[in-house]
Each structure stands twice: as structure tokens, then as C-alpha cells.
Design a protein around this motif. Structure first.
Motif, PDB file in Angstrom:
ATOM      1  N   PRO A 108      30.576  35.573  30.954  1.00 51.15           N
ATOM      2  CA  PRO A 108      30.224  33.700  30.755  1.00 51.15           C
ATOM      3  C   PRO A 108      31.944  33.057  30.371  1.00 51.15           C
ATOM      4  O   PRO A 108      31.743  32.443  28.611  1.00 51.15           O
ATOM      5  CB  PRO A 108      29.800  33.706  29.610  1.00 51.15           C
ATOM      6  N   TYR A 109      32.205  34.179  30.937  1.00 51.39           N
ATOM      7  CA  TYR A 109      33.846  33.518  30.257  1.00 51.39           C
ATOM      8  C   TYR A 109      34.223  31.487  30.356  1.00 51.39           C
ATOM      9  O   TYR A 109      33.547  30.815  31.068  1.00 51.39           O
ATOM     10  CB  TYR A 109      35.434  33.664  31.406  1.00 51.39           C
ATOM     11  N   SER A 110      34.943  31.339  29.385  1.00 53.61           N
ATOM     12  CA  SER A 110      35.657  29.741  29.332  1.00 53.61           C
ATOM     13  C   SER A 110      36.390  29.254  30.668  1.00 53.61           C
ATOM     14  O   SER A 110      36.607  28.356  31.235  1.00 53.61           O
ATOM     15  CB  SER A 110      35.992  29.621  28.327  1.00 53.61           C
ATOM     16  N   GLU A 111      37.579  30.047  31.122  1.00 57.68           N
ATOM     17  CA  GLU A 111      37.890  29.964  32.352  1.00 57.68           C
ATOM     18  C   GLU A 111      38.130  31.122  33.246  1.00 57.68           C
ATOM     19  O   GLU A 111      37.685  32.241  32.587  1.00 57.68           O
ATOM     20  CB  GLU A 111      39.507  29.967  31.529  1.00 57.68           C
ATOM     21  N   ILE A 112      38.157  31.302  34.505  1.00 54.80           N
ATOM     22  CA  ILE A 112      38.661  31.962  35.416  1.00 54.80           C
ATOM     23  C   ILE A 112      39.108  31.711  36.514  1.00 54.80           C
ATOM     24  O   ILE A 112      39.003  31.004  36.991  1.00 54.80           O
ATOM     25  CB  ILE A 112      37.032  32.869  36.282  1.00 54.80           C
ATOM     26  N   LEU A 113      40.634  32.388  36.612  1.00 57.70           N
ATOM     27  CA  LEU A 113      41.034  32.660  38.488  1.00 57.70           C
ATOM     28  C   LEU A 113      40.826  33.639  39.198  1.00 57.70           C
ATOM     29  O   LEU A 113      39.880  33.167  40.231  1.00 57.70           O
ATOM     30  CB  LEU A 113      41.936  32.165  38.502  1.00 57.70           C
ATOM     31  N   THR A 114      40.939  34.477  38.643  1.00 61.99           N
ATOM     32  CA  THR A 114      40.318  35.557  39.688  1.00 61.99           C
ATOM     33  C   THR A 114      39.906  37.026  38.197  1.00 61.99           C
ATOM     34  O   THR A 114      40.803  36.544  36.896  1.00 61.99           O
ATOM     35  CB  THR A 114      41.526  36.792  40.076  1.00 61.99           C
ATOM     36  N   SER A 115      39.206  37.632  38.574  1.00 61.59           N
ATOM     37  CA  SER A 115      38.451  39.129  38.112  1.00 61.59           C
ATOM     38  C   SER A 115      38.826  40.004  38.195  1.00 61.59           C
ATOM     39  O   SER A 115      37.510  40.790  39.049  1.00 61.59           O
ATOM     40  CB  SER A 115      37.226  38.038  37.279  1.00 61.59           C
ATOM     41  N   GLY A 116      39.758  40.907  37.583  1.00 63.38           N
ATOM     42  CA  GLY A 116      39.124  42.304  37.745  1.00 63.38           C
ATOM     43  C   GLY A 116      37.995  43.065  37.129  1.00 63.38           C
ATOM     44  O   GLY A 116      37.471  44.233  37.582  1.00 63.38           O
TER      45      GLY A 116
ATOM     46  N   LEU B 212      47.690  48.844  45.351  1.00 61.40           N
ATOM     47  CA  LEU B 212      48.583  47.682  46.284  1.00 61.40           C
ATOM     48  C   LEU B 212      49.650  48.531  47.030  1.00 61.40           C
ATOM     49  O   LEU B 212      49.952  48.411  48.222  1.00 61.40           O
ATOM     50  CB  LEU B 212      49.021  46.251  45.144  1.00 61.40           C
ATOM     51  N   TYR B 213      50.766  49.453  45.717  1.00 60.65           N
ATOM     52  CA  TYR B 213      51.823  49.151  45.827  1.00 60.65           C
ATOM     53  C   TYR B 213      51.969  50.852  46.805  1.00 60.65           C
ATOM     54  O   TYR B 213      52.811  51.375  47.503  1.00 60.65           O
ATOM     55  CB  TYR B 213      52.965  49.698  44.803  1.00 60.65           C
TER      56      TYR B 213
ATOM     57  N   ALA C 267      52.868  49.586  37.612  1.00 58.62           N
ATOM     58  CA  ALA C 267      51.941  51.207  37.453  1.00 58.62           C
ATOM     59  C   ALA C 267      50.488  50.064  36.867  1.00 58.62           C
ATOM     60  O   ALA C 267      50.788  48.790  36.041  1.00 58.62           O
ATOM     61  CB  ALA C 267      52.065  51.876  36.435  1.00 58.62           C
ATOM     62  N   GLY C 268      49.470  50.452  37.268  1.00 57.77           N
ATOM     63  CA  GLY C 268      48.216  49.961  36.944  1.00 57.77           C
ATOM     64  C   GLY C 268      47.144  49.518  37.620  1.00 57.77           C
ATOM     65  O   GLY C 268      47.596  50.198  38.902  1.00 57.77           O
TER      66      GLY C 268
END
Length: 350
Positions: free
Chosen positions: A256-264, A17-18, A10-11
Motif C-alpha cells: 500500500p505504498y504512497s508512490e510507485i513507478l517500478t517495483s522489484g 541484466l548484465y 552487482a545487484g
């Protein structure tokens, strides 16, 4: 019937997706991460799908001893599942956890182990994949790029801007910058607040909305917010029903994040026609276009102020942003996940 056991099921990301997989006849189950449950419930040919490994091995704490014990149990469980003939999927939402263990090497080796034992690793876009492959070369032969689905109308329909401003008691004559979601140090909230204070824009206001995980950090941010009348802090859990109101009342999502790969957060913003300003990294390079947002070339007060000024001068078109958001579909992500589910995952060496 294929079975997929989700961690978690759940989320806001996992549920849509599921739902796609369920419509294709896949039995999607909610898993419990304990060795006894895993060994009794998982069968040969099942697939377990892990989204955030740190939620498992950090469950009892981030201290070196507790996290190391958690990592050992996590590793032992994965190895036994593999020996039992269970397939392992991992979706790489982050390069490393946002909240690191006391000893950073634990998080690093948890990633290495997850990659080694996974049959398929899902990443959101080619730029996120480049980052993951560069940092963890062993992931290269296992990656499948899938879209991060949009959330258009997921939290309810769009709200009229003025109505949203009235509900939140925000003035309509100010350009509203939004920092939204879980409020964590890696999001550079204090830097953002200091930059707004230095700029002294009388026609700009910063709305920070979300729940803190750390009480000390919350106290620090709250104290700073009280000193600037152009900063509004709503430090609480924002219910699903309130999400469209906060997005509609704002003019720009700031990241202005210090790091990111994916962002919801970025996907949420464009799903409601709100432009985004973020660092130039990972998934954002695939999502932000000239019509949907702006990039910070560096993390500095001068650069942030420049981007805010540019955003104020632009004529953003909500419909164009929404059109772009629609190209990121959970239906497509689910289809690609299904193809991986019925495929051959361990034909190549780890």
C-alpha cells in the motif's frame, strides 16, 4: 568490443541484466564515481549506465548543503563525460528518490539534468513511461520500454508452504500478509499496521520482514508491533537464502505504498507464485492481472480491509502467477539494452 560501465554492476536487478550483455560480447565494468576515475577510465564511445542517481549525489548526505555540493559534482562529471564522447544511459526505477533531499528541488533538478544528458532512458512498461513522460516531458523522445525481468528460482527453488511456516514459527491456520524488503516510510507500514489492528481479524496475521534504514522509524514501528499479537516484525536483513521461505510462508504480498513507478518487490512476489495487493499506479498496472493480484482503489483503511477480505476469498493459482511472471524476461531486457547500446543516442536534440 563495446564497453558499458555500470553504476552499480552487482545487484539482484543489474547482475542478470548484465549477464545477458556479457554473453553478447559487451565488456561490462563496475564503475567508481569520482571525477578522476571517470576521466581516466572512460573512453570515447563508452557507455555509462546509471540506475539510481541519488546514490551518487546524495552519497555524503541529504542536507541542502551536502546534497547541493553532490549535485554540482554529479552535474559537472556528466557534462565532462558527454564532452569526452561518452554515452549516458539511465534506467528510471523511480520517478524521484524514495528518500528525498532536505530541499526537494535538488532531487527534481537532478532528474531533469540526468534526462537532459542521457541518450537513452529505460522504463519498465508503458504505464511507467506515461508517468515519467507526464512529469518530465523532455524524456519522451528518449524512452525505451523494457521488461523488468522475473526472479523465478533466482534465490533458490520454491519452498513447501508448511515447511516455511514451521521454519518461521508461524501458525498454519492464519492468512499471512507479507510486507517485505527495505522498510521505509513511503511504504505506509504504520498505516498497514493500524488497518490490521482496526480490522481485528483473528484469522489474519501480518508479517513484516526487512531492514530499516532509519532508527527512529524502526523504534516507532517496533513499539506499534508489540501491541498487536497478530503482527510479527522481523526487523533485520533477510539473506538471499531465506527469501523463498518468507514468500512460501505467506498468502499475499501487501504494497500500500504512497508512490510507485517500478517495483522489484512485486516482481519478486509473482516470481514465487505469490499474489500482490498494491496501489493502482505505474509498473503495477502492467504486472498485476486478475490472476496475479488486486488493486487498492485508494489508500484508506476501509479499502485495505476490503482487499484483504477479497484476497482471502479467492482461490489463487501459483502456477498461473508463475506463467505470467515468465513473460517478463531479463533476456528480452538485455536484448533491448544491447540494441540501444549499438544505436544512435544523440541524434535528437535534448
Amino acid at each position: 568490443m563495446k564497453r558499458l560501465i555500470a553504476f552499480p554492476k552487482a545487484g539482484a536487478y543489474t547482475s542478470p541484466l548484465y549477464e545477458v550483455l556479457s554473453k553478447k560480447g559487451v565488456e561490462v565494468l563496475s564503475g567508481q564515481w569520482s571525477l578522476s576515475w571517470l576521466l581516466s577510465q572512460c573512453r570515447r564511445g563508452d557507455t555509462i549506465h546509471i540506475h539510481w542517481p541519488s546514490f551518487i549525489y546524495q552519497a555524503n548526505g541529504k542536507s541542502t548543503v551536502k546534497a547541493l555540493v553532490g549535485l554540482i559534482k554529479y552535474s559537472f562529471s556528466l557534462i565532462l563525460l558527454r564532452l569526452k564522447g561518452v554515452v549516458i544511459f539511465w534506467t528510471a526505477h523511480n520517478l524521484l528518490p524514495h528518500e528525498r533531499c532536505e530541499s526537494a528541488w535538488i532531487d527534481f533538478w537532478a532528474r531533469k539534468l540526468t534526462i537532459w544528458l542521457s541518450g537513452t532512458i529505460f522504463v519498465h512498461g508503458r504505464n511507467a513511461q506515461k508517468v515519467l513522460n507526464s512529469n518530465f516531458p523532455s524524456s519522451r523522445t528518449k524512452c525505451v520500454s523494457i521488461p523488468h525481468g522475473h526472479w523465478i528460482d533466482y534465490y533458490g527453488p520454491k519452498v513447501d508452504k508448511r515447511s516455511a511456516q514451521e521454519r518461521l514459527n508461524l501458525p498454519e491456520d492464519k492468512f499471512t500478509l507479507l510486507m517485505f524488503g527495505q522498510l521505509r516510510p513511503y511504504k505506509n507500514i504504520r498505516f498497514l499496521m493500524d488497518s490490521i489492528s482496526v480490522a481485528e481479524h483473528s484469522d489474519v496475521q501480518l508479517l513484516i520482514a526487512g531492514k530499516f534504514k532509519e532508527s527512529d522509524y524502526e523504534a516507532q514501528i517496533s513499539e506499534a508491533a508489540e501491541k498487536n499479537p497478530n503482527i510479527r516484525l522481523d526487523a533485520r536483513f533477510i539473506s538471499d537464502e531465506e527469501v523463498p521461505t518468507y514468500l512460501a510462508a505467506s498468502d499475499l504480498m501487501l504494497m500500500p505504498y504512497s508512490e510507485i513507478l517500478t517495483s522489484g518487490t512485486a516482481m519478486l512476489a509473482i516470481s514465487y507464485g505469490l499474489p500482490v495487493a498494491s496501489i493502482k499506479a505505474g509498473f503495477l498496472l502492467d504486472v498485476i492481472t486478475e490472476e496475479t493480484g488486486l488493486f487498492l482503489e485508494e489508500i484508506s483503511q476501509a479499502e485495505l480491509i476490503r482487499v484483504i477480505n477479497q484476497a482471502q476469498s479467492m482461490d489463487w493459482a501459483a502456477e498461473a502467477i508463475l506463467t505470467h511472471a515468465k513473460t517478463f524476461s531479463f533476456d528480452e531486457a538485455g536484448q533491448q539494452t544491447y540494441q540501444a547500446l549499438i544505436g544512435d543516442h544523440y541524434s535528437k536534440k535534448p
